[in-house]
Design an enzyme around this catalytic site. Structure first.
Site, PDB file in Angstrom:
ATOM      1  N   GLY A 274      -6.216  -9.180 -21.156  1.00  0.00           N
ATOM      2  CA  GLY A 274      -5.935  -9.097 -22.586  1.00  0.00           C
ATOM      3  C   GLY A 274      -5.354 -10.386 -23.124  1.00  0.00           C
ATOM      4  O   GLY A 274      -5.974 -11.058 -23.927  1.00  0.00           O
ATOM      5  N   ASN A 664       8.797  -6.188  -8.340  1.00  0.00           N
ATOM      6  CA  ASN A 664       7.809  -6.082  -7.266  1.00  0.00           C
ATOM      7  C   ASN A 664       7.389  -7.502  -6.927  1.00  0.00           C
ATOM      8  O   ASN A 664       6.759  -8.185  -7.733  1.00  0.00           O
ATOM      9  CB  ASN A 664       6.608  -5.250  -7.714  1.00  0.00           C
ATOM     10  CG  ASN A 664       5.531  -5.133  -6.635  1.00  0.00           C
ATOM     11  OD1 ASN A 664       5.227  -6.102  -5.931  1.00  0.00           O
ATOM     12  ND2 ASN A 664       4.956  -3.948  -6.499  1.00  0.00           N
ATOM     13  N   LYS A 666       5.267  -8.799  -5.023  1.00  0.00           N
ATOM     14  CA  LYS A 666       3.849  -9.141  -4.894  1.00  0.00           C
ATOM     15  C   LYS A 666       3.186  -9.263  -6.272  1.00  0.00           C
ATOM     16  O   LYS A 666       2.557 -10.272  -6.584  1.00  0.00           O
ATOM     17  CB  LYS A 666       3.135  -8.078  -4.052  1.00  0.00           C
ATOM     18  CG  LYS A 666       1.685  -8.400  -3.756  1.00  0.00           C
ATOM     19  CD  LYS A 666       1.007  -7.316  -2.919  1.00  0.00           C
ATOM     20  CE  LYS A 666       1.372  -7.421  -1.464  1.00  0.00           C
ATOM     21  NZ  LYS A 666       0.529  -6.556  -0.607  1.00  0.00           N
ATOM     22  N   THR A 667       3.358  -8.233  -7.087  1.00  0.00           N
ATOM     23  CA  THR A 667       2.682  -8.282  -8.388  1.00  0.00           C
ATOM     24  C   THR A 667       3.357  -9.293  -9.317  1.00  0.00           C
ATOM     25  O   THR A 667       2.697  -9.902 -10.157  1.00  0.00           O
ATOM     26  CB  THR A 667       2.653  -6.887  -9.038  1.00  0.00           C
ATOM     27  OG1 THR A 667       3.985  -6.364  -9.093  1.00  0.00           O
ATOM     28  CG2 THR A 667       1.772  -5.938  -8.258  1.00  0.00           C
ATOM     29  N   GLY A 736       5.572 -11.517 -18.188  1.00  0.00           N
ATOM     30  CA  GLY A 736       4.133 -11.663 -18.438  1.00  0.00           C
ATOM     31  C   GLY A 736       3.745 -12.982 -19.052  1.00  0.00           C
ATOM     32  O   GLY A 736       2.628 -13.451 -18.849  1.00  0.00           O
ATOM     33  N   GLU A 737       4.631 -13.566 -19.826  1.00  0.00           N
ATOM     34  CA  GLU A 737       4.211 -14.722 -20.600  1.00  0.00           C
ATOM     35  C   GLU A 737       4.879 -16.022 -20.214  1.00  0.00           C
ATOM     36  O   GLU A 737       4.320 -17.102 -20.418  1.00  0.00           O
ATOM     37  CB  GLU A 737       4.441 -14.421 -22.092  1.00  0.00           C
ATOM     38  CG  GLU A 737       3.519 -13.290 -22.528  1.00  0.00           C
ATOM     39  CD  GLU A 737       3.805 -12.753 -23.909  1.00  0.00           C
ATOM     40  OE1 GLU A 737       3.209 -13.254 -24.860  1.00  0.00           O
ATOM     41  OE2 GLU A 737       4.620 -11.826 -24.037  1.00  0.00           O
TER      42      GLU A 737
END
Lengths: 770, 169, 328
Positions: A274, A664, A666-667, A736-737
């Site tokens: 997205g 997390n 890993k993610t 996220g950013e």
């Protein structure tokens, strides 16, 4: 935003400054900051097996009986009106069921614009859609063709003839600057900041730099094209969409089509990338309108060209940054002025001038940005809006200042690290920028860098290292809610209309819910991605994890109260208040005496209940008005520049992040790397080609818009301080950013270190280095 | 002539314009193969045609008549256990949104075979001799036809290395 | 894409018959299918020749004959190509992606069309190549990828092939078949400059098809050869410029020099002037610079591609310098 809103927000901030911390959300640190079992681990994403099998179902992949395929005809002028439309050949073409134009389109409302005040609005612009012959940008849809097959629809679309009366259009950035507007606010911040007489301090400074930095139009370029599969059933609307704003889309569609909110169902379990682009744009609305008119389900799957004509990208920016410092490198003035494009019908601010207001301690500020209003497709938010171009300008300027002072660039940051918000004076909720620098510098081996540009070489290659700060604010959205249902086995099922587009939403919240409820992760399920689930805000502003975590936390609190009520007196917990129990071992136990415990299953069984549910909601994010809440990062880059061709090869990237606790490993690593790789593309190659003669985008394929390929992407190291933010759910801030911010500056600064060339104009294509 | 898709014979489409990709997705509902660009610029639609990796968006379905197509849905074992590379992708987090993933996986499986054959790449130092070692640079060049926008590149390369190590062992 | 018929050629004669009656030849389809889908081109019938015998045969004189339907991947992987014409293998491997090279054929690669973005924008841009007389939006528009050599007022597009640059350098010959028989044309003469008719891109006549490409016996400069491609990404991108170079020395002097350039013209540009200037000189940087400058004397940059002149010069010098230093 208006002057009034400026006054309101300013007033609330002033009041909250006096309010004790304990009254606010986050006043008491989340106990899960320290009590972690699943959180902080390395769990693989739970939807991984479906994704690697190709079994995860995306919006364009929903099978339906009687489906029609849509194709779009786009305008070829930027402004004017449709003078003549001939759809007869298209209508007569094989397989065509409908050609929709403004003449026969259903009368519909204008999309409610995305904003911070209406969480059920998702519109990216405020123009009527196919309601009149007016053309507002080059690429606007003028006809929708529906046919039995995709091939037939595409072919028939090529047969639509349109003649236009063109009007003079404003499509040139330079010309538009003269009449640019100056908004009162950028997002929720007052636009103009003039503090401490920056002009005078700049004039008198011992050391100063003053440069103009430009960033181009950029495209989100998700690999999944925008798509929707739409059906009307008994006056109700079902849309399988690719969206990062499920409820806002449903709410907007209800408004546009005059439906009751509960009669719009939006499903979007997976989104193929997205980055801000998967919002509500014309294609979904036109698909819904056409499906209504044709009385049959419709699949809208945009071609890459249609994406570039209908989905706005990040505006180009032109930013002047002037920095002044005393002889010790302490900043005395920060001037940041600039232009971005924001068409009048656009709703998205590219707040690049917000970056410098929180980053460094500085005596004075002179900051303002202007909107160039052109007749173009509305710009939109793209990963790290504002801070991504903003950090390019400021962090290159910081590197230039360090060079001018003869000071190590990290040392310059150290001398200017802020201990509180440099503008408002508000305390940081948590901030450890220099710890991130120390981690990153050690990992990349910063000591190997030579301060003198052009020192290191290897054959035709000149070698260099650079660093830059990245930053992004913390946001938590109000209204996001989650339902926790305990079943008869005492297993927990979490549901919320949150979005998954690769962040690992369900994976992380499953870890969270498990720890919150004292369950192992395999006794927790998380369901997201559907508007029939409890309301959730958009996946944007790096806010989703915190918002959803707050909702789950609130739901768990309600659940505890309900469980205590159900438990009654025949329980080891008898006599305890909800505040005296905690979740543990699949049930509740006394905080004082852990031996007093009863499992969920036992409580439900005794009460004769098959299940028990509670819904919790993320409340008003007042903490962001009391505290200065920003994540920071230190980005390091090591690269080579060919003396022969000017080609840049990035050999290594290191990102050290101060984003609160990591949920997390890993993610999170993947998300940081992903952001950094988008920053790498911004640095090296990405540029949407807008032909200013016509206002038409010419880079309409992934062969023309160059995102990084495997060979462009080096080994990337990601580190974090992992210091909890005591004011946020789980001690975490969004991730996220921020990865995208700072990267382009780190690359440009490394190029300077390698070559002595200072390129202030992105992308850093080889022609600029010859 | 029929087209053999994951061991099942399917008839070619009536309309010669139908791409192999649209045949898979729209006619056979094998939606694991992804449409990213529909113009040969992203690799998301990669499938194996007679064992070779090709772009199904630029292949007309009728061009595949009499040939064998293997898609992401045809990689797992008979009882559904994941292919070693599929497992490695999950383990090394070689994906985020998952949309480029099937193409990356199909591409990498064919790439492993190309490496085994000793086919050179543009970054192979000795073009006549072929690749002496499977470096990350070799993998990255050979996988560059598969774009990823989420930025899972490191995980993808690690997953491929894991597969190459496991299949070599 | 307009509705069309698809037929698979039974043999060369069948293919010829269909092409002469108006069918378009379909090889791998990696360019043509895209052009058809975007309505840049139309066809009512496609004749698929990709399954006709596709072989790479060594000839008695040591040269190679490559059937038109041989894939780019097969050609690049062929042991004789890699040993005797490394420039060709390298050029092929620099092009597109592994997936596309598995599909794309030699014939189709030669006939691929420009990537000029205005050429592709059927609805919104003017292009003389697409629609003769319409005008050219590239000349004053985005032309960073466009030609500096041999362009015209009508068209400034470049030919996008990497393979063809190597073939031009190697003196490859294109074999054609048509109703009036077979003929052959040197690859370097196969593509034509745009002049006043940019819609005419090659000497291929209506009804003719490419049957194969012949490589002459390898000379020393073909064996000691290299291809360097300069592009915006490190891989999977069209060339800004590319250089195919080959060098043979004798007694410290250049005995044979071969240079072809990509990304600079509507055709793969054989730099014969530069080659001639190099014969007999000492293989040093200043001689290489002087030679390529002679070739570029007629270069006419556009608003966005002036950098290509210096870039070609430096890349050619780098390629030749490396070849001069390489141990044969």
């Amino acid at each position: 935003m208006t002057k009034l809103q400026n006054a309101i927000i300013g007033g609330v901030r002033a009041v909250l400054g006096q309010v004790p911390a304990s009254w606010l959300p986050g006043g008491t640190p989340d106990p899960l900051i320290d009590k972690r079992v699943a959180l902080g681990g390395q769990q693989s994403r739970i939807d991984g097996p479906d994704k690697v099998r190709g079994a995860a179902r995306f919006a364009a992949e929903v099978a339906m009986e009687d489906l029609l395929y849509a194709a779009f005809v786009h305008s070829t002028i930027a402004r004017g009106r449709i003078a003549d439309l001939d759809v007869s050949d298209a209508e007569a073409a094989p397989g065509v069921a409908l050609v929709m134009t403004y003449r026969n389109a259903p009368r519909i409302g204008v999309p409610p614009p995305i904003g911070l005040t209406n969480l059920k609005a998702a519109g990216n612009h405020t123009l009527p859609i196919m309601q009149d012959p007016e053309i507002h940008w080059n690429g606007q849809v003028v006809a929708v063709v529906l046919a039995e097959t995709r091939e037939q629809a595409d072919h028939a679309a090529s047969l639509v003839r349109v003649r236009y009366d063109a009007a003079p259009a404003r499509t040139r950035f330079e010309e538009g600057k003269a009449s640019a507007s100056t908004p009162e606010s950028i997002l929720v911040e007052r636009n103009r900041l003039d503090k401490g007489n920056a002009g005078q301090k700049f004039a008198q400074a011992a050391a100063k730099v003053d440069g103009v930095y430009t960033t181009p139009w950029e495209s989100h370029a998700p690999i999944e094209p925008h798509a929707a599969t739409v059906a009307w059933r008994d006056g109700k609307l079902i849309m399988h969409d690719a969206t990062q704003m499920i409820h806002a889309t449903a709410g907007s569609l209800a408004k546009i089509f005059g439906l009751k909110a509960e009669d719009v169902h939006v499903s979007s379990p997976y989104v193929g990338g997205g980055f801000g682009a998967k919002a509500l744009w014309d294609h979904q609305i036109l698909g819904v309108a056409a499906a209504k008119l044709a009385g049959r389900p419709v699949r809208v799957a945009l071609s890459r060209a249609s994406m570039h004509r209908l989905i706005g990208g990040r505006t180009r920016t032109e930013q002047r940054v002037a920095l002044a410092a005393d002889a010790d490198g302490k900043l005395t003035a920060l001037l940041h002025h600039g232009y971005g494009v924001k068409p009048r019908h656009s709703v998205c601010d590219e707040g690049f001038s917000l970056t410098g207001r929180s980053l460094y301690a500085c005596e004075s500020f002179d900051i303002v940005q202007h909107n160039v209003e052109l007749d173009l497709l509305a710009n939109s938010f793209m990963r790290g809006p504002g801070e991504t171009p903003g950090t390019f300008a400021i962090e290159c300027a910081m590197d230039e200042l360090a060079h001018a002072l003869g000071m190590d660039p990290i040392e310059l940051r150290r001398r200017n690290a802020a201990t509180r918000d440099p503008v408002s004076g508000a305390p940081h909720s948590q901030s450890a920028m220099m710890e991130a620098y120390d981690l990153g510098a050690a990992r990349i081996g910063w000591y190997r860098r030579s301060a003198e540009p052009g020192t290191h070489r290897d054959g035709e290659w000149r070698l260099g290292m650079g660093c830059a700060t990245g930053t992004f604010p913390f946001t938590r959205m109000p209204g996001t809610s989650a339902r926790i249902t305990l079943d008869a086995n005492g297993d927990a099922h979490v549901a919320s209309a949150a979005q998954e587009m690769g962040m690992g939403t369900a994976t992380v919240q499953r870890q969270h819910a498990a720890d919150r409820l004292g369950l192992p992760v395999d006794r927790v399920t998380v369901t997201i991605g559907d508007s029939r689930l409890p309301f959730a805000s958009f996946a944007g502003g790096s806010s989703q994890t915190a918002s959803l975590a707050a909702a789950i936390s609130a739901a768990s609190g309600k659940l505890a109260i309900q469980l205590m009520r159900l438990a009654g007196n025949d329980t080891p917990l008898a006599g305890l208040k909800p505040s005296e129990v905690e979740f543990a071992d699949g049930g509740l136990r006394s905080v004082e005496d852990p031996a007093r415990h009863e499992s969920f299953a036992s409580i439900l069984r005794r009460a004769g209940r098959g299940e028990l549910s509670a819904i919790g909601e993320s409340g008003a994010p007042l903490e962001v008005l009391k505290y200065s809440m920003h994540s920071t990062s230190a980005i390091f880059c090591e690269l080579r520049v060919s003396e022969v061709t000017g080609e840049i090869r990035v050999d290594r990237l290191v990102g050290a992040f101060d984003c609160g606790r990591i949920l997390n490993a890993k993610t999170a690593t993947s998300q940081f790397k992903g952001g950094m790789i988008m920053g790498l593309g911004m640095a090296l190659t990405e540029e949407t080609l807008l032909d200013e003669r016509t206002g038409r985008i010419m880079s309409t394929s992934l062969a023309d818009y160059h995102v990084p390929v495997h060979l462009d992407v080096p080994d990337i190291d990601v580190l974090w301080t992992d210091i909890p933010d005591p004011r946020t759910p789980l001690g975490a801030r969004g991730i996220g950013e921020i990865g995208t911010t700072g990267v382009a500056a780190a690359v440009a600064n490394a190029v300077f270190n390698a070559t002595g060339k200072r390129v202030r104009d992105l992308p850093l294509t080889l022609d600029k280095l010859l | 002539m029929s087209i053999r898709v994951n061991d099942t014979e399917v008839p070619p489409p009536d309309d010669a314009r139908v791409s192999l990709l649209d045949l898979l997705r729209e006619h056979l509902h094998l939606t694991g193969t992804k449409k990213g660009c529909d113009q040969g610029a992203c690799g998301a639609c990669t499938v194996l045609l007679d064992g070779n990796r090709v772009l199904s968006c630029l292949t007309l379905a009728v061009q595949a008549e009499g040939r064998e197509v293997r898609t992401i849905e045809g990689l797992a074992g008979a009882n559904g256990e994941l292919h070693v590379l599929q497992r490695a992708f999950v383990e090394r987090d070689g994906l985020q949104c998952g949309y480029c993933t099937p193409g990356q996986i199909c591409s990498a499986i064919a790439m492993a075979e190309e490496l085994r054959r000793g086919d050179p790449s543009y970054v192979t130092p000795d073009i006549a001799a072929g690749p002496a070692a499977v470096t990350r640079e070799e993998i990255r060049e050979r996988m560059s036809g598969n774009l990823c926008r989420c930025g899972a590149h490191n995980g993808i390369v690690e997953a491929i290395e894991l597969m190459l190590a496991e299949t070599a062992a | 894409m307009t509705p069309l018929r698809y037929v698979r050629a039974a043999d060369k004669v069948d293919a010829l018959a269909r092409v002469s009656s108006g069918a378009r030849c379909l090889g791998g389809g990696t360019n043509l299918v895209d052009l058809l889908r975007q309505n840049v081109e139309q066809a009512s019938e496609l004749v698929d020749i990709s399954r006709l015998h596709g072989a790479i045969q060594e000839r008695d004189d040591g040269g190679l004959f490559i059937d038109a339907s041989v894939t780019n991947a097969a050609l690049a992987a062929h042991p004789l190509v890699r040993r005797r014409y490394p420039v060709l293998a390298r050029a092929l491997l620099a092009g597109a992606s592994a997936q596309i090279r598995n599909m794309a054929t030699v014939g189709g690669n030669i006939l691929q069309r420009t990537r000029c973005t205005y050429f592709y924008d059927v609805d919104g841009a003017r292009c003389n190549k697409r629609q003769p007389g319409a005008g050219c939006d590239a000349r004053e528009g985005f032309n960073r990828y466009h030609a500096i050599l041999g362009a015209s007022d009508q068209c400034v597009a470049t030919h996008p092939s990497d393979m063809c640059v190597a073939l031009a350098m190697l003196d490859a010959v294109v074999h054609l078949s048509g109703a009036s028989g077979d003929r052959s044309v040197p690859l370097a003469d196969f593509h034509v400059p745009p002049g006043a008719t940019p819609q005419v891109e090659t000497v291929l006549l209506p009804g003719e098809l490419i049957t194969g490409v012949e490589l002459p016996p390898p000379t020393d400069a073909m064996v000691r050869s290299d291809y360097r491609k300069v592009r915006d990404r490190s891989s999977y991108a069209f060339a800004l410029v590319s250089v195919a170079g080959g060098l043979a020395l004798a007694e410290g002097r250049v005995r044979e020099a071969r240079i072809a350039l990509g990304g600079v013209a509507a055709k793969p540009w054989r730099a014969r002037r530069a080659e001639a200037a190099l014969i007999g000189v000492a293989p040093q940087s200043d001689a290489f610079v002087a030679a390529i400058r002679e070739e570029l004397a007629d270069a006419r940059p556009l608003s966005g591609n002036g950098f290509k002149i210096g870039l070609v010069e430096r890349t050619v010098v780098a390629v030749l310098t490396a070849l001069a230093g390489a141990r044969a």
